[in-house]
Motif scaffolding. Structure first.
Motif, short mmCIF file in Angstrom:
data_model
loop_
_atom_site.label_atom_id
_atom_site.label_comp_id
_atom_site.label_asym_id
_atom_site.label_seq_id
_atom_site.Cartn_x
_atom_site.Cartn_y
_atom_site.Cartn_z
N ARG A 191 -29.34 12.82 -41.36
CA ARG A 191 -29.68 14.00 -40.56
C ARG A 191 -31.16 13.94 -40.27
NH1 ARG A 191 -26.33 18.20 -44.28
NH2 ARG A 191 -24.34 18.15 -43.15
N PHE A 192 -31.55 14.47 -39.13
CA PHE A 192 -32.98 14.52 -38.82
C PHE A 192 -33.26 15.60 -37.79
CE2 PHE A 192 -31.05 11.17 -36.23
CZ PHE A 192 -31.49 11.45 -34.95
N ILE A 193 -34.51 16.05 -37.80
CA ILE A 193 -35.02 17.02 -36.83
C ILE A 193 -36.14 16.33 -36.07
CG2 ILE A 193 -36.16 19.25 -36.52
CD1 ILE A 193 -34.89 20.00 -39.31
N LEU A 194 -36.05 16.30 -34.77
CA LEU A 194 -37.04 15.57 -33.98
C LEU A 194 -38.32 16.38 -33.79
CD1 LEU A 194 -34.88 13.84 -31.21
CD2 LEU A 194 -36.05 12.76 -33.15
N LEU A 195 -39.42 15.65 -33.78
CA LEU A 195 -40.75 16.22 -33.55
C LEU A 195 -41.24 15.73 -32.20
CD1 LEU A 195 -43.30 17.68 -34.77
CD2 LEU A 195 -44.01 15.42 -35.59
N PRO A 196 -41.78 16.61 -31.36
CA PRO A 196 -42.31 16.14 -30.07
C PRO A 196 -43.41 15.09 -30.25
CG PRO A 196 -42.12 18.53 -30.08
CD PRO A 196 -41.86 18.08 -31.49
N ASP A 197 -43.57 14.26 -29.22
CA ASP A 197 -44.56 13.18 -29.26
C ASP A 197 -45.97 13.72 -29.43
OD1 ASP A 197 -42.42 11.56 -28.75
OD2 ASP A 197 -42.91 11.19 -26.64
N LEU A 198 -46.76 12.97 -30.20
CA LEU A 198 -48.17 13.29 -30.42
C LEU A 198 -49.03 12.17 -29.85
CD1 LEU A 198 -47.89 14.30 -34.18
CD2 LEU A 198 -48.01 15.88 -32.25
N ASN A 199 -50.25 12.51 -29.41
CA ASN A 199 -51.19 11.46 -29.01
C ASN A 199 -51.98 10.99 -30.23
OD1 ASN A 199 -53.28 13.34 -29.45
ND2 ASN A 199 -53.41 13.90 -27.30
N GLN A 200 -52.91 10.08 -30.02
CA GLN A 200 -53.63 9.47 -31.15
C GLN A 200 -54.50 10.45 -31.90
OE1 GLN A 200 -55.69 6.04 -29.53
NE2 GLN A 200 -53.90 4.72 -29.82
N SER A 201 -54.92 11.51 -31.25
CA SER A 201 -55.78 12.50 -31.93
C SER A 201 -54.99 13.53 -32.71
CB SER A 201 -56.69 13.19 -30.90
OG SER A 201 -55.92 13.98 -30.01
N LYS A 219 -52.58 15.62 -31.21
CA LYS A 219 -52.15 16.73 -30.35
C LYS A 219 -50.86 16.37 -29.63
CE LYS A 219 -56.74 18.69 -29.56
NZ LYS A 219 -57.69 19.21 -28.55
N PHE A 220 -50.10 17.40 -29.26
CA PHE A 220 -48.86 17.17 -28.55
C PHE A 220 -49.13 16.58 -27.17
CE2 PHE A 220 -47.46 20.63 -31.46
CZ PHE A 220 -46.43 19.95 -32.09
N GLU A 221 -48.31 15.61 -26.78
CA GLU A 221 -48.40 15.06 -25.43
C GLU A 221 -48.00 16.15 -24.44
OE1 GLU A 221 -49.67 12.30 -24.69
OE2 GLU A 221 -49.07 10.64 -25.99
N LYS A 222 -48.81 16.33 -23.39
CA LYS A 222 -48.55 17.41 -22.44
C LYS A 222 -48.70 16.92 -21.01
CE LYS A 222 -50.33 20.97 -25.58
NZ LYS A 222 -51.36 22.02 -25.79
N CYS A 223 -47.93 17.52 -20.14
CA CYS A 223 -48.08 17.32 -18.70
C CYS A 223 -47.71 18.63 -18.03
CB CYS A 223 -47.18 16.19 -18.20
SG CYS A 223 -47.38 15.86 -16.42
N GLY A 224 -48.71 19.27 -17.43
CA GLY A 224 -48.46 20.58 -16.85
C GLY A 224 -48.05 21.56 -17.90
N SER A 225 -46.92 22.23 -17.69
CA SER A 225 -46.42 23.23 -18.64
C SER A 225 -45.50 22.62 -19.69
CB SER A 225 -45.65 24.33 -17.88
OG SER A 225 -46.48 24.95 -16.92
#
Length: 316
Positions: A260-270, A272-278
């Protein structure tokens, strides 16, 4: 003995960080070793503060015998006195030793809160992994890989959210403690609030600390893990959950849970969450929160231990 494993498969221990529960209902894992370390460090720290303020421990113990009744007022449910009762005490021209006792007592309350936060993190994690390992968490049992959400899973993921918020609280408590010890009071002519409360010290004001940017501490601005912790805490506080739907993934074979697993949104090298717009929920890397929460807790605890070590050097 049953072990609650990070991959959601109950049974024999398959990782050094697996949890188990004793007959009293307490949870243990490798992380528990940090609680023993912190207990020793924080007791030494509190005694060092008492000695520094009173000059010698004997003077503190003598004052404590007389002033013990003041210890719980305004800090614990063990005292039933009101704020007006306390104000009527501290508004008087109190002896210096009484003011010193109130002061070290309030720093001790800070230290006690830190211990409670650390202990609660481990117990909530243990409770999370016990339920995460429950074969009946997802019903009906269906072979293959699937994504599942339910009221029970929402409540389960809320436990992880609580751990993340508590780890963030540990950052703030550490900042308060460091600032107070770096500015330990030397004049006791009247009752005053702690210096860290006068300045409203939080981790975000770490630039006011002399320990700021100390390598290995909780105050490195370029630490991806600390950045991640603050990012994920803020996301949970402001949005409630990391995902639109609180959910987990389960893989079964012949009716048995294999993972079982719970996914975590992608992070950048610093960190922080990877973001594009909203949009900030990208899942291209299959990072598993049930694994990362342990890594994050371990590193935060290690950094906290380093921070307290430096405080002990500072006050001695």
């Amino acid at each position: 003995m049953l072990f609650f494993n990070l991959n959601g498969v109950v049974g024999e221990k398959n990782n050094d960080q697996s949890f188990y529960k004793n007959l009293m209902g307490e949870y243990f894992s490798l992380l528990t070793e940090y609680t023993y370390q912190f207990e020793k460090q924080l007791i030494n720290l509190e005694h060092s503060i008492q000695k520094c303020v009173f000059g010698k421990m004997e003077a503190y113990w003598e004052a404590s015998k007389v002033l013990y009744s003041l210890q719980e007022i305004g800090l614990s449910s063990e005292s039933k006195l009101s704020v007006q009762d306390f104000e009527s005490i501290v508004i008087k021209n109190l002896p210096e030793n009484t003011l010193k006792y109130l002061y070290v007592n309030e720093i001790g309350y800070l230290i006690s809160n830190v211990q409670n936060v650390v202990n609660s993190i481990i117990q909530i994690l243990g409770s999370f992994f016990e339920e995460f390992n429950d074969q009946l968490l997802v019903i009906p049992a269906v072979d293959g890989c699937r994504v599942v959400s339910s009221p029970r899973i929402t409540a389960l993921i809320s436990k992880l959210n609580s751990v993340i918020i508590s780890l963030g609280s540990l950052l703030d408590y550490a900042a308060k403690l460091v600032y107070e010890i770096e500015n330990l009071r030397v004049s006791f002519s009247s009752y005053q609030k702690l210096e860290c409360y006068k300045k409203d010290i939080k981790h975000g004001k770490r630039n006011l600390l002399r320990l700021n940017e100390l390598r290995g501490s909780l105050f490195e601005s370029d630490s991806p893990s600390l950045t991640f912790l603050k990012e994920i805490r803020n996301r949970i506080i402001h949005d409630g959950f990391l995902d639109v739907n609180p959910q987990l993934y389960e893989f079964r074979e012949n009716g048995d849970v294999k993972e079982r697993f719970i996914l975590l949104p992608d992070l950048n090298q610093s960190g922080k969450f990877e973001k594009c717009g909203s949009r900030s929920n990208f899942y291209s890397r299959d990072t598993k929160l049930n694994i990362e929460i342990i890594n994050l807790t371990k590193e935060t605890f290690e950094r906290f231990g380093k921070t307290v070590d430096e405080l002990l050097k500072l006050i001695k």
